[in-house]
Design a protein around this motif. Sequence first.
Motif, PDB file in Angstrom:
ATOM      1  N   LYS A 106     -57.567 -45.292  35.862  1.00  0.00           N
ATOM      2  CA  LYS A 106     -56.825 -46.363  36.519  1.00  0.00           C
ATOM      3  C   LYS A 106     -55.431 -45.871  36.870  1.00  0.00           C
ATOM      4  O   LYS A 106     -54.783 -45.193  36.096  1.00  0.00           O
ATOM      5  N   GLY A 107     -55.007 -46.222  38.041  1.00  0.00           N
ATOM      6  CA  GLY A 107     -53.762 -45.684  38.579  1.00  0.00           C
ATOM      7  C   GLY A 107     -52.507 -46.388  38.138  1.00  0.00           C
ATOM      8  O   GLY A 107     -51.411 -45.957  38.456  1.00  0.00           O
ATOM      9  N   GLY A 108     -52.600 -47.449  37.429  1.00  0.00           N
ATOM     10  CA  GLY A 108     -51.405 -48.168  37.016  1.00  0.00           C
ATOM     11  C   GLY A 108     -51.731 -49.614  36.720  1.00  0.00           C
ATOM     12  O   GLY A 108     -52.856 -49.954  36.398  1.00  0.00           O
ATOM     13  N   TYR A 109     -50.737 -50.430  36.875  1.00  0.00           N
ATOM     14  CA  TYR A 109     -50.895 -51.837  36.519  1.00  0.00           C
ATOM     15  C   TYR A 109     -51.382 -52.698  37.672  1.00  0.00           C
ATOM     16  O   TYR A 109     -51.849 -53.800  37.471  1.00  0.00           O
ATOM     17  N   ASN A 110     -51.279 -52.208  38.899  1.00  0.00           N
ATOM     18  CA  ASN A 110     -51.677 -53.010  40.051  1.00  0.00           C
ATOM     19  C   ASN A 110     -53.162 -52.830  40.346  1.00  0.00           C
ATOM     20  O   ASN A 110     -53.682 -51.712  40.320  1.00  0.00           O
ATOM     21  N   VAL A 111     -53.831 -53.924  40.654  1.00  0.00           N
ATOM     22  CA  VAL A 111     -55.242 -53.881  41.008  1.00  0.00           C
ATOM     23  C   VAL A 111     -55.381 -53.103  42.313  1.00  0.00           C
ATOM     24  O   VAL A 111     -54.610 -53.297  43.254  1.00  0.00           O
ATOM     25  N   GLY A 112     -56.331 -52.199  42.355  1.00  0.00           N
ATOM     26  CA  GLY A 112     -56.589 -51.434  43.575  1.00  0.00           C
ATOM     27  C   GLY A 112     -55.706 -50.215  43.757  1.00  0.00           C
ATOM     28  O   GLY A 112     -55.806 -49.518  44.764  1.00  0.00           O
ATOM     29  N   GLU A 113     -54.857 -49.931  42.798  1.00  0.00           N
ATOM     30  CA  GLU A 113     -53.950 -48.795  42.948  1.00  0.00           C
ATOM     31  C   GLU A 113     -54.693 -47.463  42.942  1.00  0.00           C
ATOM     32  O   GLU A 113     -54.326 -46.535  43.654  1.00  0.00           O
ATOM     33  N   THR A 114     -55.765 -47.370  42.173  1.00  0.00           N
ATOM     34  CA  THR A 114     -56.556 -46.139  42.146  1.00  0.00           C
ATOM     35  C   THR A 114     -57.141 -45.865  43.523  1.00  0.00           C
ATOM     36  O   THR A 114     -57.055 -44.746  44.039  1.00  0.00           O
ATOM     37  N   ALA A 115     -57.739 -46.880  44.143  1.00  0.00           N
ATOM     38  CA  ALA A 115     -58.327 -46.717  45.474  1.00  0.00           C
ATOM     39  C   ALA A 115     -57.253 -46.338  46.485  1.00  0.00           C
ATOM     40  O   ALA A 115     -57.479 -45.485  47.359  1.00  0.00           O
ATOM     41  N   ARG A 116     -56.075 -46.935  46.356  1.00  0.00           N
ATOM     42  CA  ARG A 116     -54.976 -46.612  47.273  1.00  0.00           C
ATOM     43  C   ARG A 116     -54.567 -45.152  47.123  1.00  0.00           C
ATOM     44  O   ARG A 116     -54.380 -44.443  48.120  1.00  0.00           O
ATOM     45  N   LYS A 117     -54.454 -44.670  45.908  1.00  0.00           N
ATOM     46  CA  LYS A 117     -54.056 -43.277  45.683  1.00  0.00           C
ATOM     47  C   LYS A 117     -55.137 -42.315  46.160  1.00  0.00           C
ATOM     48  O   LYS A 117     -54.829 -41.254  46.718  1.00  0.00           O
ATOM     49  N   ILE A 118     -56.401 -42.661  45.963  1.00  0.00           N
ATOM     50  CA  ILE A 118     -57.484 -41.809  46.445  1.00  0.00           C
ATOM     51  C   ILE A 118     -57.448 -41.737  47.966  1.00  0.00           C
ATOM     52  O   ILE A 118     -57.618 -40.669  48.559  1.00  0.00           O
ATOM     53  N   GLU A 119     -57.212 -42.852  48.610  1.00  0.00           N
ATOM     54  CA  GLU A 119     -57.136 -42.868  50.072  1.00  0.00           C
ATOM     55  C   GLU A 119     -55.948 -42.042  50.574  1.00  0.00           C
ATOM     56  O   GLU A 119     -56.079 -41.291  51.537  1.00  0.00           O
ATOM     57  N   LEU A 120     -54.812 -42.147  49.900  1.00  0.00           N
ATOM     58  CA  LEU A 120     -53.656 -41.308  50.257  1.00  0.00           C
ATOM     59  C   LEU A 120     -53.976 -39.823  50.065  1.00  0.00           C
ATOM     60  O   LEU A 120     -53.600 -38.994  50.916  1.00  0.00           O
ATOM     61  N   ALA A 121     -54.707 -39.491  49.023  1.00  0.00           N
ATOM     62  CA  ALA A 121     -55.088 -38.093  48.780  1.00  0.00           C
ATOM     63  C   ALA A 121     -56.057 -37.614  49.848  1.00  0.00           C
ATOM     64  O   ALA A 121     -55.954 -36.463  50.312  1.00  0.00           O
ATOM     65  N   ARG A 122     -56.974 -38.455  50.249  1.00  0.00           N
ATOM     66  CA  ARG A 122     -57.926 -38.080  51.313  1.00  0.00           C
ATOM     67  C   ARG A 122     -57.215 -37.800  52.619  1.00  0.00           C
ATOM     68  O   ARG A 122     -57.635 -36.950  53.404  1.00  0.00           O
ATOM     69  N   LYS A 123     -56.121 -38.504  52.865  1.00  0.00           N
ATOM     70  CA  LYS A 123     -55.349 -38.309  54.100  1.00  0.00           C
ATOM     71  C   LYS A 123     -54.363 -37.163  53.957  1.00  0.00           C
ATOM     72  O   LYS A 123     -53.661 -36.833  54.916  1.00  0.00           O
ATOM     73  N   GLY A 124     -54.277 -36.589  52.768  1.00  0.00           N
ATOM     74  CA  GLY A 124     -53.349 -35.485  52.551  1.00  0.00           C
ATOM     75  C   GLY A 124     -51.922 -35.925  52.335  1.00  0.00           C
ATOM     76  O   GLY A 124     -50.987 -35.126  52.463  1.00  0.00           O
TER      77      GLY A 124
END
Length: 123
Positions: free
Chosen positions: A103-121
């Motif tokens: 889990k990426g932090g305290y906010n819901v969906g933060e993991t998905a957001r970080k994965i998407e940012l990583a996919r975009k470089g």
Amino acid sequence: MQLFGLVLALVGFLSATTANAQFGFFDQMFGNQQQQQQQHHQQQNVRSDSSWYQAQYEGAHCSNYLCPGTLSCVSFPHHCPCAWETVEDKAELGDGIAVCASKGGYNVGETARKIELARKGLL
């Protein structure tokens, strides 16, 4: 005088027996505790090779897709649950691919957001 000697010998014998019983009790108590700890420790150890897992996988019955990480039976591979749902989030990457990540932090969906940012470089 013989009675006094007999009583003294009996008292000595009873003292030795009582001391042996007391120490025997403690030896047994602590010895047993150590033995139980060793047995408990041995029960916690699992084999270091993959044969146990392979046996569980091969013994699992599933008519659809058997998730390799959780041995859950699902319709599609991307439906597999995360093994540690309390500390992991699942993110679908597309084309039927899903990953579990911490889990990426305290906010819901933060993991998905970080994965998407990583996919975009961008991360």
